[in-house]
Scaffold this active site. Structure first.
Site, short mmCIF file in Angstrom:
data_model
loop_
_atom_site.label_atom_id
_atom_site.label_comp_id
_atom_site.label_asym_id
_atom_site.label_seq_id
_atom_site.Cartn_x
_atom_site.Cartn_y
_atom_site.Cartn_z
N ASP A 11 0.86 -1.03 0.10
CA ASP A 11 0.11 0.05 -0.17
C ASP A 11 1.13 1.22 0.11
O ASP A 11 1.68 1.26 1.02
CB ASP A 11 -0.83 0.05 1.39
CG ASP A 11 -2.15 -1.11 1.06
OD1 ASP A 11 -2.28 -1.68 -0.05
OD2 ASP A 11 -2.42 -1.17 2.11
N ASP A 130 -13.67 -4.03 -2.12
CA ASP A 130 -13.40 -3.54 -0.86
C ASP A 130 -14.95 -3.73 -0.51
O ASP A 130 -15.78 -3.22 -0.83
CB ASP A 130 -13.02 -2.13 -1.03
CG ASP A 130 -11.26 -1.86 -1.19
OD1 ASP A 130 -10.73 -3.00 -0.91
OD2 ASP A 130 -11.31 -0.63 -1.40
#
Length: 259
Positions: A11, A130
């Site tokens: 990330d 997500d």
């Protein structure tokens, strides 16, 4: 039987490797290029790079960082964040990625999946999902809802139905991330992973919650996933990738021990 994959996830925010819990409280933990190289050298099966604020900030991805990572690793490399058009996909692939991961952009414009598959092949198109657990309803019968913009916006879309739609549009793979489990190291959301892996025929990557080899083994077996995405468990030195592969292989899952 195909080998199961271990995929470290990077990330990236402002060009730096970062990690949070449930998409909050992100802290800087290092250089993504050096970290990617280390995971490649340890035997990772693939690397995933997410520019985690590109969509929210409505900007393009950090292509310079993508290029630097791609120059250091020689395994499949998937890149996501702020990819909203076929031109965005092309730019990422030209920067050295083998796959593009579309998430918010696909939810807003589903045709980008079919357009990308037509231009680059389904094998190059990963749809990132997500997901948050919510109350079951007529709109969300599974109790799992799609959210976008880094977990900031609920879409009123059922995750299982969205997974089926993505496959029908030409996605080659799904990366299913439970925001409720993300960064907790308490284990993957196995019910969600299993529901989606049972609903589609394309590979499913389990994401969010890995804290031990046992968690990963469960995702790859009980959860039906073909790959386990990991972050905290290796970023903080709890395990190395060889450690994980030996442990999971010892439990009975087929792993690629050497790339």
């Amino acid at each position: 039987m195909l080998s199961k994959r271990i995929i470290p996830c990077l990330d990236v925010r402002a060009g730096r490797l970062t990690k949070g819990v449930k998409f909050e409280g992100n802290v800087d933990i290092g250089d993504p290029v050096a970290t990617a190289r280390r995971y490649y050298e340890e035997g990772a099966d693939e690397i995933v790079f997410y520019d985690i604020t590109a969509s929210h900030e409505d900007r393009g991805i950090f292509l310079d960082v993508v290029e630097r990572v791609a120059s250091e690793i020689f395994i499949p490399f998937s890149v996501g964040g702020g990819i909203n058009t076929v031109d965005d996909m092309r730019a990422v692939l030209m920067a050295g990625a083998e796959k593009v991961s579309v998430n918010s952009g696909a939810v807003k414009t589903p045709d980008i999946i079919s357009q990308g598959a037509a231009a680059f092949g389904s094998q190059a198109i990963v749809v990132g999902m997500d997901v948050k657990q919510v109350e079951k309803s007529a709109t969300i019968p599974s109790g799992y809802e799609i959210v976008i913009h880094g977990g900031r916006k609920y879409m009123g879309m059922d995750a299982i139905e969205w997974a089926k739609t993505c496959e029908s549009l030409g996605a080659g793979e799904l990366c299913v991330n439970s925001i409720d489990a993300d960064g907790t190291k308490d284990g993957y959301e196995l019910t969600l992973t299993r529901m989606i892996s049972d609903a589609v025929t394309i590979p499913v990557i389990a994401s969010g919650g890995a804290g031990s080899p046992e968690h990963m083994y469960d995702a790859l077996t009980r959860g039906g996933a073909s790959a386990a995405l990991i972050a905290s468990i290796v970023h903080y030195g709890t395990y190395t990738i060889p450690d994980l592969k030996r442990r999971i292989s010892g439990m009975g899952a087929k792993m690629r021990m050497v790339w």
